[in-house]
Design a protein around this motif. Structure first.
Motif, mmCIF file in Angstrom:
data_model
loop_
_atom_site.group_PDB
_atom_site.id
_atom_site.type_symbol
_atom_site.label_atom_id
_atom_site.label_comp_id
_atom_site.label_asym_id
_atom_site.label_seq_id
_atom_site.Cartn_x
_atom_site.Cartn_y
_atom_site.Cartn_z
ATOM 1 N N THR A 130 0.829 -1.203 0.000
ATOM 2 C CA THR A 130 0.000 0.000 0.000
ATOM 3 C C THR A 130 0.865 1.256 0.000
ATOM 4 N N ILE A 131 0.500 2.210 -0.843
ATOM 5 C CA ILE A 131 1.225 3.487 -0.881
ATOM 6 C C ILE A 131 1.036 4.238 0.429
ATOM 7 N N VAL A 132 2.122 4.785 0.946
ATOM 8 C CA VAL A 132 2.076 5.682 2.097
ATOM 9 C C VAL A 132 2.607 7.027 1.615
ATOM 10 N N HIS A 133 1.772 8.051 1.680
ATOM 11 C CA HIS A 133 2.118 9.364 1.140
ATOM 12 C C HIS A 133 3.119 10.077 2.058
ATOM 13 N N ASP A 134 3.598 11.213 1.589
ATOM 14 C CA ASP A 134 4.514 12.010 2.416
ATOM 15 C C ASP A 134 4.263 13.483 2.152
ATOM 16 N N LEU A 135 4.751 14.327 3.046
ATOM 17 C CA LEU A 135 4.493 15.765 2.987
ATOM 18 C C LEU A 135 5.741 16.507 2.502
ATOM 19 N N GLN A 136 5.537 17.424 1.569
ATOM 20 C CA GLN A 136 6.574 18.301 1.029
ATOM 21 C C GLN A 136 7.793 17.545 0.512
ATOM 22 N N ALA A 137 7.546 16.373 -0.075
ATOM 23 C CA ALA A 137 8.621 15.544 -0.644
ATOM 24 C C ALA A 137 9.666 15.196 0.406
ATOM 25 N N GLN A 138 9.269 15.254 1.683
ATOM 26 C CA GLN A 138 10.188 14.914 2.772
ATOM 27 C C GLN A 138 9.750 13.633 3.484
ATOM 28 N N GLY A 139 8.598 13.689 4.173
ATOM 29 C CA GLY A 139 8.250 12.587 5.052
ATOM 30 C C GLY A 139 9.311 12.460 6.130
ATOM 31 N N ALA A 140 9.536 13.576 6.827
ATOM 32 C CA ALA A 140 10.681 13.670 7.736
ATOM 33 C C ALA A 140 10.525 12.867 9.017
ATOM 34 N N PHE A 141 9.306 12.428 9.350
ATOM 35 C CA PHE A 141 9.118 11.622 10.557
ATOM 36 C C PHE A 141 9.469 10.167 10.255
ATOM 37 N N SER A 142 10.707 9.949 9.883
ATOM 38 C CA SER A 142 11.182 8.630 9.484
ATOM 39 C C SER A 142 12.682 8.561 9.722
ATOM 40 N N THR A 143 13.198 7.360 9.987
ATOM 41 C CA THR A 143 14.644 7.245 10.240
ATOM 42 C C THR A 143 15.465 7.510 8.980
ATOM 43 N N TYR A 144 14.893 7.167 7.830
ATOM 44 C CA TYR A 144 15.515 7.477 6.539
ATOM 45 C C TYR A 144 14.438 8.009 5.604
ATOM 46 N N THR A 145 14.843 8.851 4.673
ATOM 47 C CA THR A 145 13.921 9.285 3.638
ATOM 48 C C THR A 145 14.678 9.544 2.353
ATOM 49 N N VAL A 146 13.951 9.543 1.262
ATOM 50 C CA VAL A 146 14.488 9.919 -0.040
ATOM 51 C C VAL A 146 13.834 11.236 -0.431
#
Length: 381
Positions: A130-146
């Protein structure tokens, strides 16, 4: 690869920690190991459903971290760089090319829509795909992000990333509202309604720009005391005083040259316009779903007043954030006085404290090993 993220699955749900699949780095992207992220009221606006946002999602858009991998098309960053993240933009439309990337033709598409953004791919997926969206191309509440190269601002190796994330949104907005939109003349008067992150950053910038008087308006005496410490010359608790009458008194009946509303409360927005002097200018910058009613003839036309629409401070993050860091180093923008630190696992408490005003700017520490030799004090320590 896998990443641990704080996910919102439904409107008004608490954050829930999940193990998500994270896409590989694309051509113009980087992999960032997150160190910290600010908690913004915009995150809460989306989480509780005041503004619509696709779910499930990884919020967080005031991120700071260290680059772990760069795509083949990335030119200005390398592994090991410390970065602060802001919003994404295309770099090609007329707004971007004339110095207004926050007004990018694709801003909503890249930052706050249910689409995949500039990369064309959704970065987060849960275990069943399932797709999990992110905010402002960050999704900063994560240990890693792209994230994308346009999101990034490189900072010095000696900079403490645990403090810098909010420069990408809240502090950027307050600073830019003053310097890029209102552009007050030295000794011009200003009233700032709401003394949260954006209001206080606008206030600190008004001090830098030499405004006088600087009037802070709020309903919390504790916040007004912080405003005084940061340079407010007059304080108004609008719960106890008639703010229009008080500003009239302070301004000798002339009104103020400039005002900034950060509350989003319709009655307060209206007051921020009412108190303007002839030729005065106002900037309402809060996200709000409420409608405001003003008499354009009385409030604007007859007094030749202006209302500014300001988005992300109309700022270029790659120019503004290094300047804010320099101001901070020189003691002219002491935003660290507004910060409260929380462990990643305490994100729900941080969100609650942000909404209640208990903490002006909560910071989630995602990597507790970062600068462990220089420990910080957590709110619950």
């Amino acid at each position: 690869m896998k990443t641990k993220a704080a996910v919102v699955n439904a409107v008004n749900d608490n954050y829930k920690f999940e193990s998500l699949d994270l896409n590989k780095v694309g051509t113009n992207q980087v992999l960032v190991k997150m160190v910290a992220s600010g908690v913004c009221q915009s995150d809460e606006t989306f989480r509780i459903g005041k503004s619509e946002f696709p779910l499930p999602t990884v919020l967080g858009h005031e991120g700071a971290g260290i680059i772990q991998e760069v795509g083949s098309g990335v030119k200005n960053f390398e592994v090991g760089d410390q970065v602060v993240m802001a919003y994404d933009y295309c770099g090609h439309c007329s707004s971007c090319r004339t110095g207004y990337p926050s007004l990018c033709d694709h801003y909503n598409e890249f930052n706050v829509s249910d689409g995949p953004g500039q990369s064309g791919e959704y970065k987060f997926h849960n275990e069943d795909g399932t797709i999990v969206h992110d905010l402002q191309a960050q999704g900063a509440f994560s240990t890693y992000t792209v994230t994308n190269e346009n999101n990034l601002i490189k900072v010095d190796k000696d900079a403490d990333l645990r403090k810098l994330g909010p420069l990408g949104c809240g502090f950027l907005t307050g600073f830019g509202t003053i310097t890029n939109s209102l552009k007050p003349e030295t000794s011009s008067s200003i009233a700032i309604f709401g003394t949260g992150t954006v209001g206080l950053s606008a206030l600190m910038t008004a001090v830098i720009e030499g405004c006088y008087p600087i009037i802070a308006v709020d309903i919390h005496d504790s916040r007004l005391e912080i405003a005084k410490e940061l340079g407010a010359t007059h304080l108004i608790n609008s719960k106890n005083e008639n703010l229009v009458e008080r500003i009239d008194e302070i301004s000798n009946g002339l009104g103020v040259n400039y005002s900034v509303d950060t509350t989003g409360v319709p009655e307060v927005i209206e007051s921020s316009i009412t108190v303007l002097a002839i030729g005065g200018e106002s900037a309402p910058v809060a996200m709000t779903g409420s409608k405001t009613q003003i008499n354009t003839t009385q409030e604007l036309l007859l007094g030749a007043r202006k209302i500014h629409g300001v988005k992300m401070g109309n700022a270029v993050p790659q120019l503004a954030i290094p300047k804010l860091i320099e101001y901070f180093k020189n003691g002219r923008f002491p935003f660290d006085k507004l910060l409260g630190f929380y462990r990643f696992e305490e994100i729900n408490e941080a969100a609650a404290d942000s909404s209640s005003g208990e903490t002006i700017k909560p910071i989630i520490i995602i990597d507790e090993e970062y600068r462990k030799e220089n420990p910080i004090e957590y709110k619950n320590q």
